[in-house]
Design a protein around this motif. Structure first.
Motif, PDB file in Angstrom:
ATOM      1  N   ASN A   1       0.816  -1.219   0.000  1.00 21.05           N
ATOM      2  CA  ASN A   1       0.000   0.000   0.000  1.00 21.05           C
ATOM      3  C   ASN A   1       0.849   1.269   0.000  1.00 21.05           C
ATOM      4  O   ASN A   1       0.550   2.241   0.690  1.00 21.05           O
ATOM      5  N   LYS A   2       1.897   1.238  -0.795  1.00 19.49           N
ATOM      6  CA  LYS A   2       2.788   2.387  -0.854  1.00 19.49           C
ATOM      7  C   LYS A   2       3.207   2.615  -2.300  1.00 19.49           C
ATOM      8  O   LYS A   2       3.673   1.678  -2.961  1.00 19.49           O
ATOM      9  N   PRO A   3       3.047   3.847  -2.812  1.00 24.68           N
ATOM     10  CA  PRO A   3       3.519   4.105  -4.180  1.00 24.68           C
ATOM     11  C   PRO A   3       5.037   4.071  -4.241  1.00 24.68           C
ATOM     12  O   PRO A   3       5.717   4.400  -3.263  1.00 24.68           O
ATOM     13  N   LYS A   4       5.551   3.665  -5.359  1.00 26.74           N
ATOM     14  CA  LYS A   4       7.000   3.620  -5.525  1.00 26.74           C
ATOM     15  C   LYS A   4       7.559   5.036  -5.533  1.00 26.74           C
ATOM     16  O   LYS A   4       7.127   5.878  -6.317  1.00 26.74           O
TER      17      LYS A   4
ATOM     18  N   ASP B   1       9.656   8.309  -6.305  1.00 26.32           N
ATOM     19  CA  ASP B   1      10.266   8.769  -7.554  1.00 26.32           C
ATOM     20  C   ASP B   1      11.702   9.194  -7.271  1.00 26.32           C
ATOM     21  O   ASP B   1      12.006  10.372  -7.069  1.00 26.32           O
TER      22      ASP B   1
ATOM     23  N   TYR C   1       6.199  -3.115  -4.980  1.00 26.60           N
ATOM     24  CA  TYR C   1       5.170  -2.268  -4.375  1.00 26.60           C
ATOM     25  C   TYR C   1       3.807  -2.862  -4.735  1.00 26.60           C
ATOM     26  O   TYR C   1       3.378  -2.800  -5.886  1.00 26.60           O
TER      27      TYR C   1
END
Length: 370
Positions: free
Chosen positions: A170-173, A175, A237
């Motif tokens: 539940n975490k965006p990669k 940037d 992710y």
């Protein structure tokens, strides 16, 4: 000092060191060293796995979910209820010794569900059947963390094992780009409110012997852990949610206590189910469908009626180009325009291009040059 002792020593030092500007470099270096040790241990475990029978499962359907839980939490019973697959069930641990796939059809989507051997503490480092199981989990589109009402602490252990195995739920990669160079030291560029200085980044990269690199961090609230994950380069992710089984075996008050405890600890409402009785399984199916981000697109051949019986299952954010590629790769090359009836356009039969994003329930006609 053995591996377990070295890991515990580093974890204790990180926990007992107060974070501030004076200690940030030291903590960053300790975290990077800990991540490297754990990653090396997991990699060795994976390489020694050998890919035994039943652990190589071809993905199929519109999405693949994995049921992750301790032995005897009820994964096999749940799989059988959702898919009709024949996964052996019994009242003792480690009933499932291989990965058992099943297919659940729901709202037009075909969803592959994998019942895997139960995870135990230390699985990420290769204990039990952890090395084979973790390899399967890392390929999933969604993880269902399955606990039971009598062992809430198991959820903590499962979260820890997934994290140690390089799985971020539940975490965006983040940037973050780290490009190694031959000279010039560490050069840091940031876009956004990044509360991290170059010395912290330099200390983290030094643990992987990266002395020369251009680092670009985009976004807000980027942490040392994010930079470490970017440095390792092998993190997965994956969305996930918690479901608690066997609620039919406790009272209403006890169930509420378990539910409130999970909500307070993890900040989310667990889905309370009984795989045995079928209680709340439709709510679980809805959650699976929603977490996978599915939308239904109905195709309307030019000059004909729309096929409202068999939707094309796409993911939220999909474009007309994605729809074309699903139909046939030549549709992109021969594309002229698309017509859409639905909520993604201001009026029915609107003409759109390849980059138009479709919405759930849209009816689509693709017009090609030929």
């Amino acid at each position: 000092m053995g591996l377990d002792e070295e890991i515990k020593s580093l974890e204790d030092e990180i926990r007992n060191t107060r974070y501030n500007k004076a200690t940030s470099q030291h903590i960053g270096r300790l975290k990077a060293k800990l991540a490297k040790i754990k990653d090396d241990a997991v990699s060795r475990a994976m390489k020694s796995a050998g890919g035994g029978e039943g652990y190589s499962v071809k993905k199929s359907g519109d999405g693949t979910i994995v049921l992750v839980g301790f032995p005897s939490v009820g994964k096999s019973t749940l799989l059988n209820k959702l898919t009709g697959a024949e996964s052996e069930t019994a009242a003792y641990a480690f009933t499932t010794l291989t990965v058992v796939p099943g297919l659940m059809e729901y709202k037009g989507a075909k969803i592959q569900i994998l019942d895997i051997p139960g995870l135990i503490a230390g699985a990420a480092m290769g204990k039990g059947r952890g090395k084979e199981v973790i390899a399967v989990v890392r390929t999933a589109d969604l993880i269902v963390i399955l606990g039971d009402v009598f062992n809430g602490v198991h959820v903590d252990v499962l979260m820890h094992e997934l994290y140690d195995a390089g799985i971020r739920i539940n975490k965006p990669k983040p940037d973050i780009t780290i490009k190694r160079t031959g000279y010039g030291g560490i050069r840091l560029n940031t876009v956004g409110a990044v509360d991290m200085d170059i010395e912290e980044v330099r200390a983290i990269l030094a643990e992987s012997k990266v002395m020369n690199a251009d680092v670009l961090i985009r976004g807000n609230n980027v942490t040392q852990d994010d930079v470490i994950d970017a440095m390792m380069g092998n993190r997965m992710y994956i969305p996930a949610f918690i479901s608690i089984n066997k609620v039919d075996l406790i009272s209403e008050d006890e169930r509420k206590e378990v539910e409130d405890g999970m909500r307070e600890k993890y900040g989310v409402d667990p889905i309370m189910i009984s795989a045995h009785s079928g209680y709340n399984l439709e709510k679980l199916q809805d959650a699976i469908y929603d977490y996978l981000g599915f939308i239904r697109i109905y195709m309307k051949p030019y000059g004909e009626e729309a096929d409202m019986e068999e939707p094309m299952i796409m993911r939220r954010g999909s474009t007309i180009e994605d729809v074309c590629r699903r139909l046939h790769r030549d549709f992109v090359d021969q594309f002229r325009y698309a017509k859409i009836w639905g909520t993604s356009v201001k009026h029915d039969a609107a003409k759109v291009g390849l980059q138009h994003k479709v919405a759930d329930g849209d009816i689509v006609t693709i017009v090609t040059k030929l």
